[in-house]
Scaffold this motif. Structure first.
Motif, mmCIF file in Angstrom:
data_model
loop_
_atom_site.group_PDB
_atom_site.id
_atom_site.type_symbol
_atom_site.label_atom_id
_atom_site.label_comp_id
_atom_site.label_asym_id
_atom_site.label_seq_id
_atom_site.Cartn_x
_atom_site.Cartn_y
_atom_site.Cartn_z
ATOM 1 N N CYS A 166 61.278 -126.972 101.881
ATOM 2 C CA CYS A 166 60.521 -128.070 101.275
ATOM 3 C C CYS A 166 60.648 -129.321 102.139
ATOM 4 C CB CYS A 166 61.036 -128.372 99.868
ATOM 5 S SG CYS A 166 60.734 -127.040 98.721
ATOM 6 N N PRO A 167 59.657 -130.203 102.068
ATOM 7 C CA PRO A 167 59.755 -131.438 102.838
ATOM 8 C C PRO A 167 60.909 -132.314 102.360
ATOM 9 C CG PRO A 167 57.563 -131.191 101.849
ATOM 10 C CD PRO A 167 58.423 -130.084 101.331
ATOM 11 N N ASN A 168 61.632 -132.889 103.319
ATOM 12 C CA ASN A 168 62.642 -133.900 103.057
ATOM 13 C C ASN A 168 63.773 -133.466 102.123
ATOM 14 O OD1 ASN A 168 63.723 -136.405 103.521
ATOM 15 N ND2 ASN A 168 62.552 -137.403 101.904
ATOM 16 N N PRO A 169 64.398 -132.303 102.364
ATOM 17 C CA PRO A 169 65.558 -131.956 101.527
ATOM 18 C C PRO A 169 66.682 -132.946 101.797
ATOM 19 C CG PRO A 169 65.426 -130.467 103.390
ATOM 20 C CD PRO A 169 64.185 -131.336 103.435
ATOM 21 N N GLN A 170 67.429 -133.284 100.761
ATOM 22 C CA GLN A 170 68.504 -134.279 100.861
ATOM 23 C C GLN A 170 69.853 -133.625 100.595
ATOM 24 O OE1 GLN A 170 67.919 -137.738 101.526
ATOM 25 N NE2 GLN A 170 65.930 -136.876 102.066
ATOM 26 N N GLU A 171 70.781 -133.794 101.526
ATOM 27 C CA GLU A 171 72.125 -133.272 101.312
ATOM 28 C C GLU A 171 72.882 -134.202 100.358
ATOM 29 O OE1 GLU A 171 74.960 -131.131 104.213
ATOM 30 O OE2 GLU A 171 75.508 -133.260 104.301
ATOM 31 N N ILE A 172 73.564 -133.605 99.403
ATOM 32 C CA ILE A 172 74.389 -134.339 98.442
ATOM 33 C C ILE A 172 75.803 -133.776 98.541
ATOM 34 C CG2 ILE A 172 74.823 -134.796 95.999
ATOM 35 C CD1 ILE A 172 71.800 -134.540 95.538
ATOM 36 N N THR A 173 76.773 -134.657 98.666
ATOM 37 C CA THR A 173 78.178 -134.260 98.666
ATOM 38 C C THR A 173 78.791 -134.741 97.359
ATOM 39 O OG1 THR A 173 78.308 -134.436 101.068
ATOM 40 C CG2 THR A 173 80.403 -134.443 99.861
ATOM 41 N N ILE A 174 79.510 -133.845 96.688
ATOM 42 C CA ILE A 174 80.154 -134.178 95.418
ATOM 43 C C ILE A 174 81.645 -133.872 95.521
ATOM 44 C CG2 ILE A 174 80.309 -133.676 92.937
ATOM 45 C CD1 ILE A 174 77.387 -132.778 93.051
ATOM 46 N N LYS A 175 82.458 -134.837 95.096
ATOM 47 C CA LYS A 175 83.890 -134.598 94.908
ATOM 48 C C LYS A 175 84.117 -134.577 93.404
ATOM 49 C CE LYS A 175 88.571 -136.162 95.797
ATOM 50 N NZ LYS A 175 89.434 -137.184 96.402
ATOM 51 N N LEU A 176 84.591 -133.460 92.902
ATOM 52 C CA LEU A 176 84.822 -133.262 91.473
ATOM 53 C C LEU A 176 86.324 -133.292 91.209
ATOM 54 C CD1 LEU A 176 83.049 -132.544 88.958
ATOM 55 C CD2 LEU A 176 83.671 -130.167 89.387
ATOM 56 N N VAL A 177 86.740 -134.073 90.227
ATOM 57 C CA VAL A 177 88.153 -134.197 89.869
ATOM 58 C C VAL A 177 88.348 -133.543 88.504
ATOM 59 C CG1 VAL A 177 90.076 -135.800 89.500
ATOM 60 C CG2 VAL A 177 88.256 -136.377 91.142
ATOM 61 N N TYR A 178 89.357 -132.671 88.409
ATOM 62 C CA TYR A 178 89.581 -131.943 87.164
ATOM 63 C C TYR A 178 91.063 -131.752 86.911
ATOM 64 C CZ TYR A 178 89.930 -128.008 90.420
ATOM 65 O OH TYR A 178 90.293 -127.185 91.456
ATOM 66 N N GLU A 179 91.409 -131.604 85.625
ATOM 67 C CA GLU A 179 92.791 -131.416 85.215
ATOM 68 C C GLU A 179 93.247 -130.032 85.679
ATOM 69 O OE1 GLU A 179 96.410 -131.058 83.463
ATOM 70 O OE2 GLU A 179 94.832 -129.733 82.755
ATOM 71 N N ALA A 180 94.434 -129.973 86.290
ATOM 72 C CA ALA A 180 94.889 -128.734 86.925
ATOM 73 C C ALA A 180 95.083 -127.581 85.947
ATOM 74 C CB ALA A 180 96.190 -128.991 87.692
ATOM 75 N N ASN A 181 95.650 -127.821 84.773
ATOM 76 C CA ASN A 181 95.938 -126.722 83.847
ATOM 77 C C ASN A 181 94.723 -126.313 83.023
ATOM 78 O OD1 ASN A 181 98.610 -126.551 84.677
ATOM 79 N ND2 ASN A 181 99.272 -128.079 83.188
ATOM 80 N N THR A 182 94.063 -127.282 82.417
ATOM 81 C CA THR A 182 92.933 -126.964 81.530
ATOM 82 C C THR A 182 91.620 -126.799 82.281
ATOM 83 O OG1 THR A 182 92.352 -129.282 81.170
ATOM 84 C CG2 THR A 182 93.987 -128.300 79.665
ATOM 85 N N ARG A 183 91.548 -127.325 83.518
ATOM 86 C CA ARG A 183 90.352 -127.326 84.354
ATOM 87 C C ARG A 183 89.245 -128.220 83.776
ATOM 88 N NH1 ARG A 183 90.096 -123.854 88.478
ATOM 89 N NH2 ARG A 183 87.918 -123.286 88.269
ATOM 90 N N GLN A 184 89.619 -129.102 82.843
ATOM 91 C CA GLN A 184 88.658 -130.025 82.245
ATOM 92 C C GLN A 184 88.255 -131.073 83.284
ATOM 93 O OE1 GLN A 184 89.921 -131.629 78.507
ATOM 94 N NE2 GLN A 184 88.174 -132.986 78.351
ATOM 95 N N VAL A 185 86.945 -131.315 83.381
ATOM 96 C CA VAL A 185 86.412 -132.294 84.331
ATOM 97 C C VAL A 185 86.795 -133.694 83.856
ATOM 98 C CG1 VAL A 185 84.318 -133.213 85.409
ATOM 99 C CG2 VAL A 185 84.468 -130.764 84.874
ATOM 100 N N VAL A 186 87.352 -134.525 84.775
ATOM 101 C CA VAL A 186 87.739 -135.887 84.420
ATOM 102 C C VAL A 186 87.027 -136.941 85.259
ATOM 103 C CG1 VAL A 186 89.987 -135.204 83.502
ATOM 104 C CG2 VAL A 186 89.792 -135.906 85.908
ATOM 105 N N GLY A 187 86.365 -136.536 86.347
ATOM 106 C CA GLY A 187 85.661 -137.522 87.163
ATOM 107 C C GLY A 187 84.929 -136.895 88.325
ATOM 108 N N ALA A 188 84.092 -137.708 88.965
ATOM 109 C CA ALA A 188 83.364 -137.250 90.152
ATOM 110 C C ALA A 188 82.843 -138.440 90.935
ATOM 111 C CB ALA A 188 82.200 -136.342 89.755
ATOM 112 N N GLN A 189 82.730 -138.236 92.225
ATOM 113 C CA GLN A 189 82.073 -139.185 93.115
ATOM 114 C C GLN A 189 81.090 -138.375 93.947
ATOM 115 O OE1 GLN A 189 85.864 -138.992 93.784
ATOM 116 N NE2 GLN A 189 85.758 -139.774 91.703
#
Length: 169
Positions: free
Chosen positions: A93-116
């Motif tokens: 497709c024209p003009n695909p955009q790369e997106i980088t995500i850093k996902l932060v999650y709790e180690a034991n429960t794996r619950q998502v707590v943040g992202a940039q």
């Protein structure tokens, strides 16, 4: 590093402030002072805030929600993070955009707590979806299984959110 809200004027007129100095607001953005409203980095929801936000600098869109890895560790959480890059639409497709995500999650429960996230376009859309996942208490695994809409002209088969979730160990 944490932001320090500039709310001295509001404090001077008796507005109720959060411990970090942000002015506390209701869902309609009203402060504790009648007819005074606030929004943005100087405000915090009485119901708790994920501190979601975005900024565009030139061709780069940067967005965040929830806790950074540093903030989570400082708060005493045992967290892990995963980072991955993927395009927002197929390369044909024209003009695909790369997106980088850093996902932060709790180690034991794996619950998502943040992202940039950062990239050329459509970054805030991904952060909005992750903010919903945080509020819903979703795990990395549940978020990775979300059935995001696929359209060959506007989205990839695997959304960048699903790609980063797949990187979480």
């Amino acid at each position: 590093e944490d932001l320090v809200p500039n709310t001295a004027l509001l404090a001077g007129i008796g507005a109720e402030l959060a411990p970090n100095g942000a002015v506390l607001i209701a869902p309609d953005l009203s402060t504790s002072i009648p007819n005074v409203y606030a929004a943005g980095a100087c405000a915090a929801s009485r119901e708790g805030s994920l501190h979601s936000g975005s900024v565009r600098v030139g061709e780069l869109e940067i967005a965040r929600t929830g806790l950074t890895e540093y903030q989570a560790k400082k708060a005493g959480l045992r967290v892990k993070s995963a980072m991955a890059s993927s395009c927002d639409r197929p390369g044909i497709c024209p003009n695909p955009q790369e997106i980088t995500i850093k996902l932060v999650y709790e180690a034991n429960t794996r619950q998502v707590v943040g992202a940039q996230a950062w990239g050329g376009k459509n970054v805030s859309t991904r952060i909005n979806a992750i903010a919903v996942a945080i509020r819903a208490g979703m795990t990395v695994d549940a978020l990775g299984q979300v059935d995001f809409v696929f359209s060959s002209s506007t989205s990839s088969i695997w959304d960048p959110i699903q790609v980063v979730c797949g990187q979480a160990d």
